[in-house]
Design an enzyme around this catalytic site. Sequence first.
Site, PDB file in Angstrom:
ATOM      1  N   GLU A 331       0.834  -1.212   0.000  1.00 26.40           N
ATOM      2  CA  GLU A 331       0.000   0.000   0.000  1.00 26.40           C
ATOM      3  C   GLU A 331       0.870   1.264   0.000  1.00 26.40           C
ATOM      4  O   GLU A 331       0.584   2.219  -0.723  1.00 26.40           O
ATOM      5  CB  GLU A 331      -0.960  -0.003   1.192  1.00 26.40           C
ATOM      6  CG  GLU A 331      -1.921  -1.197   1.231  1.00 26.40           C
ATOM      7  CD  GLU A 331      -2.687  -1.429  -0.069  1.00 26.40           C
ATOM      8  OE1 GLU A 331      -2.872  -0.471  -0.838  1.00 26.40           O
ATOM      9  OE2 GLU A 331      -3.078  -2.590  -0.326  1.00 26.40           O
ATOM     10  N   HIS A 417      -4.614  -5.730 -11.101  1.00 31.08           N
ATOM     11  CA  HIS A 417      -3.787  -6.630 -10.289  1.00 31.08           C
ATOM     12  C   HIS A 417      -3.232  -7.769 -11.141  1.00 31.08           C
ATOM     13  O   HIS A 417      -2.131  -8.256 -10.906  1.00 31.08           O
ATOM     14  CB  HIS A 417      -4.567  -7.170  -9.088  1.00 31.08           C
ATOM     15  CG  HIS A 417      -4.976  -6.104  -8.116  1.00 31.08           C
ATOM     16  ND1 HIS A 417      -6.154  -5.415  -8.243  1.00 31.08           N
ATOM     17  CD2 HIS A 417      -4.354  -5.590  -7.030  1.00 31.08           C
ATOM     18  CE1 HIS A 417      -6.241  -4.526  -7.263  1.00 31.08           C
ATOM     19  NE2 HIS A 417      -5.155  -4.604  -6.521  1.00 31.08           N
TER      20      HIS A 417
HETATM   21 ZN   LIG Z   1      -2.559  -2.308  -4.745  1.00 27.18          ZN
END
Ligand SMILES: [Zn+2]
Length: 522
Positions: A331, A417
């Site tokens: 993150e 992703h």
């Molecule tokens: Zn991410």
Amino acid sequence: MKFRALLTAVVGITTATTTLALPADAAPPGAAQPQQVAAGDPAQAAAAADKAVSSQVDELTRGPDESYNRVAVTPGASEMYYVSYERTYKGLPMVGGDAVVVVDGAGKVRDTVAATGPSPRGVATTATISAEQATETAKTRLSRVDDTAAPRLVVLAWGEQPVLTWEAVVSGILDGKPSIQHVFVDARTGKIADSYDLVRAGTGNSYYYGQVTIGTSGSGSSYSLTDTSRPGIQCGGQNGSAYTGTDDTWGNSSGTNLETACVDALYSVQREWDMLRDWLGRNGINGNGRGFPARVGLNAVNAYWTGSYTNFGHNQANTQQATPIDVVAHEFGHAIFQTTPGGAGSGNENGGLNEATGDIFGAITEAYAANSNDPADYLVGEEVNLVGQGPIRNMYNPSALGDPNCYSSSIPSTEVHAAAGPLNHWFYLLAEGNNPGGGKPSSPICSGGPSSVTGVGIQTAAKIFMGALNRKTSSWRYANVRAASVAAAIELYGANSAQCRSTKAAWSGINVVAASNEPACT
Ligand SMILES: [Zn+2]
């Protein structure tokens, strides 16, 4: 101030009921080492870069109504400064007109990079759609709007044809998840020309690191989970305030205790910060000495980077918080992507590069931390059992978990992703090679690639990747990362180096081919 926090570990591998007392962890690596800073000074670098810009050297050529405004000067490894610019056309900011000038410690310009886009010449500069109309259009991108900011008029140069747009920023909820959308509304037709979401959702597992030392603040009977030695780093709950206490002992080792989650989150981001300093010569998460806050207790089986802070939820069984190193560093990796030149761009391919950046920083930080409770690997969320299925991504063989191993023309339309797969795979090939041995997993080479790739080690691979990120522009795609990483490898290790050769071989190994003007590893 640094104090010890008392935290015993709960290790949940496949069953969360296995509770072990673990020995105290060593002090954080490199904690007492001095900051690594470039030689020369930022003002000298800025002056040299400004001069290059005004003389329009190399990639810095511009049209008659265009000019460059300096945005930031970021020190990096190998005594370089990365000076970033925003371009304007007739005084309007040009999104997709950004550039970076690389200046060494002696004040010599070493490289120039500019976002590639068509010339804005002839683009209208007066809007016929009002800012209010543009905001209303932008709001249609969300299912719930919580906030809007006044739009700014920009020339959008990311597409085939530059277009005058309002850049509106709307935040709220989309598909049940937080979203901060930058929406580019054509200022003449009112149609949406492009958009991107600053919020980056990830998923992660939950680790505990034994008894750890974390940076906090306070004295007497008043303490806070605010790191005084790493400005901007703090941790608390969903209201955004750091947790406080009457002593400097935090957490109780429980997987459902949120103060404990903050101990994990702070330990993890502090390792990432120190890794950036000790391995990559980067000062703080944003490159200029600052980080961002973390929040825990998010009511979701997920974790997020929101554009200004990180937010961590829990596993599906709600027995552990998503705050181990690879999730936290992922993150904050989005924060690094956002604060390197060019910021975050639009589209799935750029989003995939952003997600891979998170995964790569997760793997690097795990390796740097060298914590025996969390052995370094190239899996993402390997012990979380977030939804009962082990890791969520595999960097040495992305297809083992359903993501593409190789670059192809379908990447621009692949979910972000999954679109991270080839770059994750590239990083593994560069760091470890295709057949590293020593118990490390082998990694497939895509068809048409070299017969083998020799690994350069994770720290060297990390330096090359950071050097590439420091030359990022807002129009980045896979081909640009190849060019930037080859330039970085040559800058760091010279053209006649194994690092240069491995960087190229790893790219060829994932089917990203060399541009015709790519320098040779001579
Ligand atoms: Zn991410």
